[in-house]
Enzyme design. Structure first.
Site, PDB file in Angstrom:
ATOM      1  N   ASP A  45     -27.375  24.251   1.768  1.00  0.00           N
ATOM      2  CA  ASP A  45     -28.020  25.560   1.580  1.00  0.00           C
ATOM      3  C   ASP A  45     -27.706  26.172   0.223  1.00  0.00           C
ATOM      4  O   ASP A  45     -27.631  27.391   0.076  1.00  0.00           O
ATOM      5  CB  ASP A  45     -27.619  26.547   2.699  1.00  0.00           C
ATOM      6  CG  ASP A  45     -27.872  25.970   4.070  1.00  0.00           C
ATOM      7  OD1 ASP A  45     -28.957  25.397   4.260  1.00  0.00           O
ATOM      8  OD2 ASP A  45     -26.977  26.051   4.937  1.00  0.00           O
ATOM      9  N   GLU A  46     -27.533  25.327  -0.789  1.00  0.00           N
ATOM     10  CA  GLU A  46     -27.216  25.837  -2.132  1.00  0.00           C
ATOM     11  C   GLU A  46     -28.458  26.315  -2.872  1.00  0.00           C
ATOM     12  O   GLU A  46     -28.351  26.930  -3.929  1.00  0.00           O
ATOM     13  CB  GLU A  46     -26.542  24.749  -2.979  1.00  0.00           C
ATOM     14  CG  GLU A  46     -25.201  24.248  -2.465  1.00  0.00           C
ATOM     15  CD  GLU A  46     -25.359  23.046  -1.554  1.00  0.00           C
ATOM     16  OE1 GLU A  46     -26.506  22.710  -1.199  1.00  0.00           O
ATOM     17  OE2 GLU A  46     -24.329  22.442  -1.193  1.00  0.00           O
ATOM     18  N   LYS A  67     -31.244  23.951  -3.196  1.00  0.00           N
ATOM     19  CA  LYS A  67     -31.781  22.736  -3.830  1.00  0.00           C
ATOM     20  C   LYS A  67     -33.310  22.739  -3.838  1.00  0.00           C
ATOM     21  O   LYS A  67     -33.925  22.247  -4.771  1.00  0.00           O
ATOM     22  CB  LYS A  67     -31.285  21.490  -3.085  1.00  0.00           C
ATOM     23  CG  LYS A  67     -29.781  21.270  -3.205  1.00  0.00           C
ATOM     24  CD  LYS A  67     -29.326  20.061  -2.427  1.00  0.00           C
ATOM     25  CE  LYS A  67     -29.475  20.211  -0.930  1.00  0.00           C
ATOM     26  NZ  LYS A  67     -28.630  21.257  -0.309  1.00  0.00           N
ATOM     27  N   ALA A 107     -32.235  19.809   7.912  1.00  0.00           N
ATOM     28  CA  ALA A 107     -32.352  20.585   6.668  1.00  0.00           C
ATOM     29  C   ALA A 107     -33.593  21.459   6.726  1.00  0.00           C
ATOM     30  O   ALA A 107     -34.510  21.205   7.505  1.00  0.00           O
ATOM     31  CB  ALA A 107     -32.446  19.644   5.483  1.00  0.00           C
ATOM     32  N   GLY A 108     -33.602  22.465   5.880  1.00  0.00           N
ATOM     33  CA  GLY A 108     -34.800  23.293   5.800  1.00  0.00           C
ATOM     34  C   GLY A 108     -34.680  24.246   4.646  1.00  0.00           C
ATOM     35  O   GLY A 108     -33.583  24.669   4.300  1.00  0.00           O
ATOM     36  N   HIS A 109     -35.782  24.521   4.012  1.00  0.00           N
ATOM     37  CA  HIS A 109     -35.759  25.548   2.981  1.00  0.00           C
ATOM     38  C   HIS A 109     -37.154  26.107   2.791  1.00  0.00           C
ATOM     39  O   HIS A 109     -38.135  25.549   3.262  1.00  0.00           O
ATOM     40  CB  HIS A 109     -35.186  25.007   1.669  1.00  0.00           C
ATOM     41  CG  HIS A 109     -35.911  23.821   1.152  1.00  0.00           C
ATOM     42  ND1 HIS A 109     -35.433  22.541   1.295  1.00  0.00           N
ATOM     43  CD2 HIS A 109     -37.083  23.717   0.522  1.00  0.00           C
ATOM     44  CE1 HIS A 109     -36.282  21.699   0.779  1.00  0.00           C
ATOM     45  NE2 HIS A 109     -37.302  22.378   0.293  1.00  0.00           N
ATOM     46  N   THR A 110     -37.182  27.223   2.085  1.00  0.00           N
ATOM     47  CA  THR A 110     -38.444  27.905   1.843  1.00  0.00           C
ATOM     48  C   THR A 110     -38.639  27.979   0.342  1.00  0.00           C
ATOM     49  O   THR A 110     -37.696  28.268  -0.387  1.00  0.00           O
ATOM     50  CB  THR A 110     -38.350  29.338   2.423  1.00  0.00           C
ATOM     51  OG1 THR A 110     -37.946  29.202   3.784  1.00  0.00           O
ATOM     52  CG2 THR A 110     -39.649  30.077   2.364  1.00  0.00           C
ATOM     53  N   GLN A 138     -28.461  18.794   2.547  1.00  0.00           N
ATOM     54  CA  GLN A 138     -27.064  19.171   2.845  1.00  0.00           C
ATOM     55  C   GLN A 138     -26.223  19.174   1.554  1.00  0.00           C
ATOM     56  O   GLN A 138     -26.780  19.331   0.485  1.00  0.00           O
ATOM     57  CB  GLN A 138     -26.463  18.260   3.920  1.00  0.00           C
ATOM     58  CG  GLN A 138     -27.066  18.457   5.304  1.00  0.00           C
ATOM     59  CD  GLN A 138     -28.275  17.591   5.570  1.00  0.00           C
ATOM     60  OE1 GLN A 138     -28.356  16.469   5.122  1.00  0.00           O
ATOM     61  NE2 GLN A 138     -29.239  18.108   6.304  1.00  0.00           N
ATOM     62  N   THR A 142     -32.341  26.675  12.158  1.00  0.00           N
ATOM     63  CA  THR A 142     -31.867  27.133  13.469  1.00  0.00           C
ATOM     64  C   THR A 142     -31.815  28.659  13.579  1.00  0.00           C
ATOM     65  O   THR A 142     -31.635  29.182  14.674  1.00  0.00           O
ATOM     66  CB  THR A 142     -30.442  26.604  13.727  1.00  0.00           C
ATOM     67  OG1 THR A 142     -29.598  27.085  12.673  1.00  0.00           O
ATOM     68  CG2 THR A 142     -30.404  25.087  13.742  1.00  0.00           C
ATOM     69  N   ARG A 152     -29.426  30.397  12.704  1.00  0.00           N
ATOM     70  CA  ARG A 152     -28.020  30.818  12.910  1.00  0.00           C
ATOM     71  C   ARG A 152     -27.511  31.596  11.697  1.00  0.00           C
ATOM     72  O   ARG A 152     -27.800  31.210  10.556  1.00  0.00           O
ATOM     73  CB  ARG A 152     -27.115  29.593  13.057  1.00  0.00           C
ATOM     74  CG  ARG A 152     -27.271  28.864  14.357  1.00  0.00           C
ATOM     75  CD  ARG A 152     -26.281  27.730  14.474  1.00  0.00           C
ATOM     76  NE  ARG A 152     -26.588  26.614  13.594  1.00  0.00           N
ATOM     77  CZ  ARG A 152     -25.856  25.515  13.496  1.00  0.00           C
ATOM     78  NH1 ARG A 152     -24.750  25.392  14.191  1.00  0.00           N
ATOM     79  NH2 ARG A 152     -26.215  24.531  12.687  1.00  0.00           N
ATOM     80  N   ARG A 184     -25.214  32.287   8.770  1.00  0.00           N
ATOM     81  CA  ARG A 184     -24.294  31.387   8.060  1.00  0.00           C
ATOM     82  C   ARG A 184     -22.957  32.076   7.853  1.00  0.00           C
ATOM     83  O   ARG A 184     -22.896  33.298   7.680  1.00  0.00           O
ATOM     84  CB  ARG A 184     -24.875  31.004   6.699  1.00  0.00           C
ATOM     85  CG  ARG A 184     -26.131  30.177   6.837  1.00  0.00           C
ATOM     86  CD  ARG A 184     -26.677  29.755   5.475  1.00  0.00           C
ATOM     87  NE  ARG A 184     -27.937  29.065   5.646  1.00  0.00           N
ATOM     88  CZ  ARG A 184     -29.018  29.253   4.896  1.00  0.00           C
ATOM     89  NH1 ARG A 184     -29.000  30.113   3.894  1.00  0.00           N
ATOM     90  NH2 ARG A 184     -30.122  28.584   5.144  1.00  0.00           N
ATOM     91  N   VAL A 224     -31.700  33.882 -10.200  1.00  0.00           N
ATOM     92  CA  VAL A 224     -31.400  35.292  -9.896  1.00  0.00           C
ATOM     93  C   VAL A 224     -32.360  35.877  -8.856  1.00  0.00           C
ATOM     94  O   VAL A 224     -32.509  37.086  -8.755  1.00  0.00           O
ATOM     95  CB  VAL A 224     -31.417  36.153 -11.194  1.00  0.00           C
ATOM     96  CG1 VAL A 224     -30.238  35.806 -12.083  1.00  0.00           C
ATOM     97  CG2 VAL A 224     -32.731  36.005 -11.955  1.00  0.00           C
TER      98      VAL A 224
HETATM   99  P1  IMP Z   1     -26.111  17.754  12.144  1.00  0.00           P
HETATM  100  O1  IMP Z   1     -26.488  17.299  10.784  1.00  0.00           O
HETATM  101  O2  IMP Z   1     -27.210  18.469  12.869  1.00  0.00           O
HETATM  102  O3  IMP Z   1     -25.495  16.655  12.964  1.00  0.00           O
HETATM  103  O4  IMP Z   1     -24.944  18.865  11.988  1.00  0.00           O
HETATM  104  C1  IMP Z   1     -23.663  18.547  11.495  1.00  0.00           C
HETATM  105  C2  IMP Z   1     -23.133  19.665  10.620  1.00  0.00           C
HETATM  106  O5  IMP Z   1     -23.899  19.733   9.428  1.00  0.00           O
HETATM  107  C3  IMP Z   1     -23.225  21.049  11.255  1.00  0.00           C
HETATM  108  O6  IMP Z   1     -22.129  21.815  10.824  1.00  0.00           O
HETATM  109  C4  IMP Z   1     -24.500  21.605  10.669  1.00  0.00           C
HETATM  110  O7  IMP Z   1     -24.521  23.024  10.671  1.00  0.00           O
HETATM  111  C5  IMP Z   1     -24.431  21.038   9.272  1.00  0.00           C
HETATM  112  N1  IMP Z   1     -25.752  20.916   8.638  1.00  0.00           N
HETATM  113  C6  IMP Z   1     -26.704  19.994   8.893  1.00  0.00           C
HETATM  114  N2  IMP Z   1     -27.776  20.182   8.105  1.00  0.00           N
HETATM  115  C7  IMP Z   1     -27.492  21.229   7.323  1.00  0.00           C
HETATM  116  C8  IMP Z   1     -28.200  21.892   6.282  1.00  0.00           C
HETATM  117  O8  IMP Z   1     -29.302  21.536   5.886  1.00  0.00           O
HETATM  118  N3  IMP Z   1     -27.556  22.942   5.708  1.00  0.00           N
HETATM  119  C9  IMP Z   1     -26.319  23.345   6.076  1.00  0.00           C
HETATM  120  N4  IMP Z   1     -25.625  22.761   7.053  1.00  0.00           N
HETATM  121  C10 IMP Z   1     -26.201  21.708   7.664  1.00  0.00           C
END
Ligand code: IMP
Length: 427
Positions: free
Chosen positions: A13-14, A16, A39-42, A223, A300, A302, A304, A413
């Site tokens: 989530d930097e 990228k 993974a996911g981004h906008t 990631q 998700t 969630r 962060r 920025v």
């Molecule tokens: P998994 O990749 O779903 O198995 O999750 C393993 C760990 O990697 C968990 O702590 C997730 O929250 C984290 N994680 C997986 N994908 C991402 C991402 O794209 N960004 C940030 N954390 C991630």
């Protein structure tokens, strides 16, 4: 042979996606090298928002070929939903290629992901429940299904007849869950095969052709280094290799083609899921950073975990990936915070450590050593030239460069493509 690896230097989530989108403007090809729809981004451009899970961010540039590489695991249903969403938002997917070597997340993988997490109890990892870990495990066990299998229904059926009893035994006997049937999966995947067919091919000749013509290729990592299966905070990691080495394996490109390894670092730190996070801030500052930075998971939703910039983590990322340039993102989120703290190392049981320890328990309980830097009032989101940043913001950028050992070439920025300062365009 300008291959640029774009790698996350923290816990993902930097930003990228934004950086890849920016670089893709002058690239002939973008290859997503690993990870899955965890993974996911906008990407925000021209006031429009495009959401990505698996499709490389470069797809918004019509002349850029975008490859979902062999190192990725993909859920065909999620990919089809994403494709539909992007088309509806106005993107042209004519240049999308899905490697027939990429593995698929099968319907039982997310189910097993959830049961395994629950069974871990207090030691759970906080996975995204997308089935990524179970899918990579099956790949390594050599019982995975590859995208290329979609075109071979008889092979699919034969293999399902072997694999499903293994999965159903665990589901039924260990977790008391209902089994999956070969017929239902075959019917579902026959439909996916039909809909994904236009995109599936072997990218090998395309990639080799691009390399031979010395075209610009961006390897888009997902990631970050601290979630790398080998180099991260194991077992609180993902199941792939987000580091630079993983990018090469996941794209099928050799190291001699790489000209730049661009590390993407957020100006502070975030992490989703469980595991050590030495600079975590839970109080008012944590809430402020989370709200200012919109730090909620794209996949998700969630919240962060958030904290100060950890230069020990970032320096480790620079070193293990061979990062030679950095894009620093979300600097504007630190507007108005004074002082701004940077972790320069740790103390654990009276011993100083300059980089994150392999011993997870030590990392969990260590004490971060901070350096305080002056803050700036902001807002800086309208700044486009480096010299126009407040002196304290420049001081922060330059101190990070010193601490992590690589130059910062891009400073972001704000979320828009335009909200990016190129250092070369006016130091
Ligand atoms: P998994 O990749 O779903 O198995 O999750 C393993 C760990 O990697 C968990 O702590 C997730 O929250 C984290 N994680 C997986 N994908 C991402 C991402 O794209 N960004 C940030 N954390 C991630």
């Amino acid at each position: 042979m300008p291959v640029v690896i774009c790698v996350g230097g923290q816990w993902g989530d930097e930003g990228k996606g934004k950086v890849v989108d920016l670089l893709a403007e002058s690239a002939e090809m973008v290859i997503r090298s690993q990870g899955g729809n965890n993974a996911g981004h906008t990407v925000v451009t021209g006031g429009r928002e495009f959401r990505f899970n698996l499709v490389p961010a470069g797809i918004l540039h019509p002349a850029t070929t975008c490859v979902i590489g062999n190192g990725v695991v993909l859920d065909p249903k999620v990919l089809l939903d994403e494709i539909e969403g992007l088309v509806a938002a106005g993107a042209d997917l004519g240049n999308l290629v899905i490697s027939e070597r990429a593995h698929m997340i099968m319907p039982y993988h997310p189910v097993l992901d959830r049961y395994e997490e629950e069974a871990r109890g207090d030691d759970r990892l906080g996975t995204t429940y997308r089935g990524v870990g179970p899918a990579y495990s099956d790949k390594v066990r050599r019982i995975g299904f590859r995208v290329g299998d979609l075109g071979k229904p008889r092979f699919l059926e034969k293999k399902l007849n072997f694999v499903l009893p293994l999965k159903n035994a665990v589901l039924e006997r260990l977790y008391g869950a209902p089994p999956f049937t070969v017929d239902a999966i075959l019917a579902e995947f026959t439909d996916y095969a039909r809909r994904l067919r236009p995109y599936i091919r072997d990218p090998f000749p395309l990639v080799q052709g691009a390399l031979a013509r010395e075209e610009r290729i961006i390897l888009e990592g997902a990631q970050g280094t601290m979630l790398d299966l080998d180099l991260g905070t194991y077992p609180y990691v993902t199941s792939s290799y987000p580091s630079a080495g993983g990018a090469l394996a996941g794209a099928g490109i050799g190291p001699r083609h790489v000209t730049t390894t661009l590390g993407v670092l957020k100006a502070y730190t975030t992490r989703v899921g469980y595991g050590p996070f030495p600079t975590e801030q839970e109080g008012a500052l944590g809430t402020h950073l989370r709200e200012q930075g919109h730090e909620y998971g794209t996949t998700t939703g969630r919240p962060r975990r958030v904290g100060w910039f950890d230069a020990a983590v970032a320096r480790y990322g620079v070193q293990v990936n061979g990062i030679d340039a950095i894009a620093l993102t979300k600097l504007d989120v630190l507007d108005g915070i004074d002082p701004v703290r940077v972790c320069i190392g740790y103390r654990s049981k009276g011993v100083a450590h300059a980089h994150p320890m392999a011993n997870i328990s030590h990392l969990k309980h260590c004490e971060p050593v901070y350096e305080d830097l002056p803050g700036w009032p902001g807002p800086i989101s309208a700044v486009r030239r480096y010299p126009d940043l407040p002196p304290a913001a420049r001081g922060y950028v330059e101190r990070i460069e010193e601490l992590v050992g690589a130059g910062i070439t891009h400073v972001s920025v704000g979320p828009d493509r335009e909200q990016t300062i190129l250092r070369s365009a006016g130091r």
